[in-house]
Design a protein around this motif. Structure first.
Motif, PDB file in Angstrom:
ATOM      1  N   ARG A   1       0.829  -1.201   0.000  1.00 61.17           N
ATOM      2  CA  ARG A   1       0.000   0.000   0.000  1.00 61.17           C
ATOM      3  C   ARG A   1       0.864   1.252   0.000  1.00 61.17           C
ATOM      4  O   ARG A   1       0.481   2.280  -0.536  1.00 61.17           O
ATOM      5  N   ARG A   2       2.025   1.170   0.611  1.00 61.05           N
ATOM      6  CA  ARG A   2       2.944   2.299   0.659  1.00 61.05           C
ATOM      7  C   ARG A   2       3.517   2.590  -0.723  1.00 61.05           C
ATOM      8  O   ARG A   2       3.738   3.748  -1.084  1.00 61.05           O
ATOM      9  N   SER A   3       3.737   1.542  -1.503  1.00 60.71           N
ATOM     10  CA  SER A   3       4.352   1.679  -2.820  1.00 60.71           C
ATOM     11  C   SER A   3       3.579   0.831  -3.822  1.00 60.71           C
ATOM     12  O   SER A   3       3.995  -0.269  -4.166  1.00 60.71           O
ATOM     13  N   PRO A   4       2.422   1.318  -4.316  1.00 64.01           N
ATOM     14  CA  PRO A   4       1.585   0.535  -5.229  1.00 64.01           C
ATOM     15  C   PRO A   4       2.374   0.034  -6.438  1.00 64.01           C
ATOM     16  O   PRO A   4       3.187   0.750  -7.021  1.00 64.01           O
ATOM     17  N   GLY A   5       2.114  -1.220  -6.781  1.00 61.28           N
ATOM     18  CA  GLY A   5       2.814  -1.830  -7.897  1.00 61.28           C
ATOM     19  C   GLY A   5       3.944  -2.729  -7.463  1.00 61.28           C
ATOM     20  O   GLY A   5       4.444  -3.545  -8.253  1.00 61.28           O
ATOM     21  N   ARG A   6       4.361  -2.608  -6.209  1.00 54.38           N
ATOM     22  CA  ARG A   6       5.384  -3.508  -5.682  1.00 54.38           C
ATOM     23  C   ARG A   6       4.698  -4.709  -5.021  1.00 54.38           C
ATOM     24  O   ARG A   6       3.969  -4.548  -4.048  1.00 54.38           O
ATOM     25  N   LEU A   7       4.959  -5.879  -5.563  1.00 53.13           N
ATOM     26  CA  LEU A   7       4.334  -7.111  -5.089  1.00 53.13           C
ATOM     27  C   LEU A   7       5.340  -7.898  -4.271  1.00 53.13           C
ATOM     28  O   LEU A   7       6.413  -8.261  -4.755  1.00 53.13           O
ATOM     29  N   ILE A   8       4.978  -8.179  -3.022  1.00 52.96           N
ATOM     30  CA  ILE A   8       5.818  -8.962  -2.119  1.00 52.96           C
ATOM     31  C   ILE A   8       5.396 -10.430  -2.229  1.00 52.96           C
ATOM     32  O   ILE A   8       4.206 -10.746  -2.165  1.00 52.96           O
ATOM     33  N   VAL A   9       6.388 -11.326  -2.385  1.00 55.75           N
ATOM     34  CA  VAL A   9       6.120 -12.752  -2.568  1.00 55.75           C
ATOM     35  C   VAL A   9       6.974 -13.546  -1.590  1.00 55.75           C
ATOM     36  O   VAL A   9       8.186 -13.345  -1.505  1.00 55.75           O
ATOM     37  N   SER A  10       6.338 -14.460  -0.860  1.00 55.48           N
ATOM     38  CA  SER A  10       7.045 -15.320   0.085  1.00 55.48           C
ATOM     39  C   SER A  10       7.063 -16.752  -0.430  1.00 55.48           C
ATOM     40  O   SER A  10       6.043 -17.286  -0.862  1.00 55.48           O
ATOM     41  N   ARG A  11       8.242 -17.382  -0.339  1.00 59.57           N
ATOM     42  CA  ARG A  11       8.424 -18.760  -0.796  1.00 59.57           C
ATOM     43  C   ARG A  11       9.111 -19.572   0.299  1.00 59.57           C
ATOM     44  O   ARG A  11      10.122 -19.143   0.857  1.00 59.57           O
ATOM     45  N   GLY A  12       8.588 -20.743   0.613  1.00 57.64           N
ATOM     46  CA  GLY A  12       9.114 -21.562   1.691  1.00 57.64           C
ATOM     47  C   GLY A  12      10.201 -22.525   1.265  1.00 57.64           C
ATOM     48  O   GLY A  12      10.661 -22.525   0.115  1.00 57.64           O
ATOM     49  N   SER A  13      10.597 -23.376   2.202  1.00 58.40           N
ATOM     50  CA  SER A  13      11.683 -24.328   1.978  1.00 58.40           C
ATOM     51  C   SER A  13      11.191 -25.564   1.237  1.00 58.40           C
ATOM     52  O   SER A  13       9.989 -25.819   1.135  1.00 58.40           O
ATOM     53  N   ASP A  14      12.162 -26.355   0.767  1.00 58.54           N
ATOM     54  CA  ASP A  14      11.859 -27.549  -0.011  1.00 58.54           C
ATOM     55  C   ASP A  14      11.622 -28.761   0.881  1.00 58.54           C
ATOM     56  O   ASP A  14      11.100 -29.782   0.424  1.00 58.54           O
TER      57      ASP A  14
ATOM     58  N   LEU B   1      20.749 -22.110   2.509  1.00 62.34           N
ATOM     59  CA  LEU B   1      22.024 -21.430   2.748  1.00 62.34           C
ATOM     60  C   LEU B   1      22.507 -20.701   1.508  1.00 62.34           C
ATOM     61  O   LEU B   1      23.378 -19.822   1.606  1.00 62.34           O
ATOM     62  N   ASP B   2      21.951 -21.034   0.360  1.00 61.56           N
ATOM     63  CA  ASP B   2      22.375 -20.458  -0.914  1.00 61.56           C
ATOM     64  C   ASP B   2      21.330 -19.435  -1.370  1.00 61.56           C
ATOM     65  O   ASP B   2      20.204 -19.804  -1.705  1.00 61.56           O
ATOM     66  N   LEU B   3      21.702 -18.176  -1.392  1.00 68.67           N
ATOM     67  CA  LEU B   3      20.766 -17.123  -1.771  1.00 68.67           C
ATOM     68  C   LEU B   3      20.223 -17.333  -3.179  1.00 68.67           C
ATOM     69  O   LEU B   3      19.053 -17.038  -3.458  1.00 68.67           O
ATOM     70  N   SER B   4      21.040 -17.872  -4.073  1.00 68.62           N
ATOM     71  CA  SER B   4      20.619 -18.043  -5.462  1.00 68.62           C
ATOM     72  C   SER B   4      19.591 -19.158  -5.645  1.00 68.62           C
ATOM     73  O   SER B   4      18.981 -19.279  -6.715  1.00 68.62           O
ATOM     74  N   SER B   5      19.385 -19.991  -4.598  1.00 63.46           N
ATOM     75  CA  SER B   5      18.391 -21.070  -4.700  1.00 63.46           C
ATOM     76  C   SER B   5      16.973 -20.533  -4.729  1.00 63.46           C
ATOM     77  O   SER B   5      16.059 -21.185  -5.247  1.00 63.46           O
ATOM     78  N   GLY B   6      16.763 -19.372  -4.135  1.00 66.73           N
ATOM     79  CA  GLY B   6      15.426 -18.773  -4.095  1.00 66.73           C
ATOM     80  C   GLY B   6      14.512 -19.346  -3.035  1.00 66.73           C
ATOM     81  O   GLY B   6      13.433 -18.789  -2.778  1.00 66.73           O
ATOM     82  N   VAL B   7      14.884 -20.450  -2.380  1.00 73.42           N
ATOM     83  CA  VAL B   7      14.007 -21.048  -1.380  1.00 73.42           C
ATOM     84  C   VAL B   7      14.153 -20.315  -0.043  1.00 73.42           C
ATOM     85  O   VAL B   7      15.177 -19.698   0.242  1.00 73.42           O
ATOM     86  N   SER B   8      13.087 -20.392   0.754  1.00 73.53           N
ATOM     87  CA  SER B   8      13.080 -19.807   2.101  1.00 73.53           C
ATOM     88  C   SER B   8      13.376 -18.314   2.060  1.00 73.53           C
ATOM     89  O   SER B   8      14.179 -17.797   2.838  1.00 73.53           O
ATOM     90  N   GLN B   9      12.687 -17.614   1.158  1.00 72.21           N
ATOM     91  CA  GLN B   9      12.948 -16.187   0.961  1.00 72.21           C
ATOM     92  C   GLN B   9      11.655 -15.390   0.787  1.00 72.21           C
ATOM     93  O   GLN B   9      10.623 -15.924   0.394  1.00 72.21           O
ATOM     94  N   ILE B  10      11.760 -14.103   1.078  1.00 73.52           N
ATOM     95  CA  ILE B  10      10.717 -13.135   0.734  1.00 73.52           C
ATOM     96  C   ILE B  10      11.356 -12.097  -0.182  1.00 73.52           C
ATOM     97  O   ILE B  10      12.390 -11.511   0.155  1.00 73.52           O
TER      98      ILE B  10
END
Length: 465
Positions: free
Chosen positions: A156-169, A177-186
């Motif tokens: 709501r503060r910045s319309p058009g910015r979509l926050i997405v949460s993804r869990g672990s495998d 532990l690897d940022l490039s894996s994309g898992v366990s991240q927002i």
């Protein structure tokens, strides 16, 4: 004095008639929820398969992500208070791969929904209740096992910015532990900058709001400060120095992630090696207190000190295995509501409730060491009957009247709650009113109505006098 009496009479008559106006009240499929003092509640809709995220569109319709079915549009007749009834329940999007995430653009003309792997965008006409037949994929690359929900939050503060949460495998996922894996991240994605026909890759694009997050299903943004928070469902089957401590540890987390429009990535929150304590009765516990981050192993290269100095700590900690899945701020930013779906292990059922946390100036009022930060709003009366005979709350939403809506995915139900007086943020005590369709509750309602009507007669006599 005469005007005062007439005002009181009008209030009394309104109260009396409001009880009579609500007909064909639904009853919960299992236990009747217990509400905190200052709340009234009612079951409004049932028969869903697995209702997860919910939102109200600009036309006042309730939009429901029914996992494994698609997206439903529910029209309501509103007679005030918690007296609402469904007038229309139609399948807006027929897609069995949609499983949790739901968001609307600031103008209400674009609807976003998530599968395990992707986020789709649909052109939406809220007045006609129609979506475009061919959705656009705006984010992809998120497939994994185990934690497959993808929470969506439009800033709501910045319309058009979509926050997405993804869990672990998996429960204990070393890929986190690897940022490039994309898992366990927002991550947050600026859809304003997405070209026609383009798609963001979750693993390589977007700004990282946090990583080392096992499964942060609940995400919301404080409407006053713009601060983004998430709740973490933490690890199962955990040991410390070879001793099983999973009964009461680790604590579930409330984490702070800054603002959606800030620059720079945010840090690592510790998963899969660092967790916060809920119960301090663990091996090698000298100096540890509630909320302190600890390591599952103690050695010369990785220990409690490593966890506390190199990773982002939580802002609050909640009882282990309560499984927080929904997060929703009040409009003034002074209260944060959390849905706890509850433990999967029936040995010691915990959770199965909607609770609140006090906030001030964009931060929790309680310290991270507190074990009393939660105030119950809506609970199951007998946890020993959980999970099979309990509501399990997930989705939370406000309507334009300031009523709180709650989904129960296990029972296919949707409830509405309304604050009625003091203690409305959630003060426990079980003194609220839940309206059911049982003979007993209808009798209570008639009794209250008669009592109020009697008061109205007395007031009318006073006015006449």
């Amino acid at each position: 004095m005469k005007k005062l009496h007439r005002g009181a009479l009008a209030i009394a008559l309104h109260a009396a008639t409001s009880f009579c106006a609500c007909e064909n009240v639904l009853s919960p499929s299992h236990q009747t929820p217990v509400l905190a003092s200052g709340w009234q509640g009612q079951l409004i809709a049932n028969g869903f398969t697995k209702p997860r995220s919910i939102h109200f569109d600009t036309a006042g319709s309730l939009i429901v992500l029914d996992s494994g079915v698609g997206v439903r549009r529910v029209r309501l007749e509103d007679k005030g208070d918690t007296c609402l009834s469904v007038t229309e329940n139609e399948l807006l999007i027929d897609d069995t791969e949609l499983n949790h995430g739901l968001a609307l653009s600031a103008d209400g003309k674009t609807l976003y929904a998530s599968t395990v792997s992707s986020v789709h965008a649909y052109s939406y006409d809220p007045q006609a209740g129609k979506v475009s037949p061919n959705p656009r994929t705006v984010i992809s690359g998120m497939s994994n096992n185990d934690h497959t929900t993808r929470t969506l939050l439009m800033s709501r503060r910045s319309p058009g910015r979509l926050i997405v949460s993804r869990g672990s495998d998996e429960n204990f996922d070393v890929d986190a532990l690897d940022l490039s894996s994309g898992v366990s991240q927002i991550r947050v994605f600026d859809l304003n900058k997405l070209g026609d026909g383009d798609t963001y890759d979750f693993n390589t694009q977007g700004r990282v709001l946090g990583w080392g997050l096992r499964n942060s299903v609940g995400v919301d943004e404080d409407p006053r400060s713009g601060n983004v928070y998430s709740v973490e469902t933490s690890v199962d089957e955990i040991t410390r120095d070879g001793v099983n401590i999973e009964e009461n540890n680790p604590g579930e987390e409330l984490n702070f992630h800054g603002k959606a429009d800030e620059r720079g990535d945010v840090g690592n929150y510790g998963y899969p090696y660092c967790y916060p304590l809920w119960d301090t009765d663990v091996p090698d516990n000298e100096g540890l207190r509630v909320g302190d981050v600890f390591s599952v192993t103690q050695n010369s290269t990785f220990n409690d000190t490593t966890c506390q100095e190199e990773y982002v700590p939580p802002r609050l900690v909640f009882p282990a295995h309560t499984s927080p899945l929904g997060l929703l701020f009040s409009e003034d930013g002074e209260t944060l509501y959390i849905s706890f779906r509850g433990s999967f292990n029936p040995k010691n059922p915990v959770g199965y409730m909607v609770s609140s946390v006090a906030f001030s100036d964009g931060q929790p009022v309680e310290r991270v060491s507190s074990n009393t930060a939660l105030s119950d709003v809506m609970t199951n009366p007998d946890l020993s009957r959980c999970p099979d005979e309990c509501f399990r709350p997930v989705g939370l939403a406000w309507d334009k009247e300031g009523r709180l809506w709650v989904t129960s995915d296990s029972t296919g139900e949707i409830y509405v709650l309304k604050r009625t007086g003091a203690g409305g943020s959630g003060s426990g005590g079980g003194k609220g009113t839940f309206v059911t369709g049982s003979d007993e509750s209808r009798a209570r309602g008639r009794g209250v109505a008669v009592g109020v009507a009697g008061a109205a007669v007395v007031l009318a006599g006073l006015i006449a006098f």
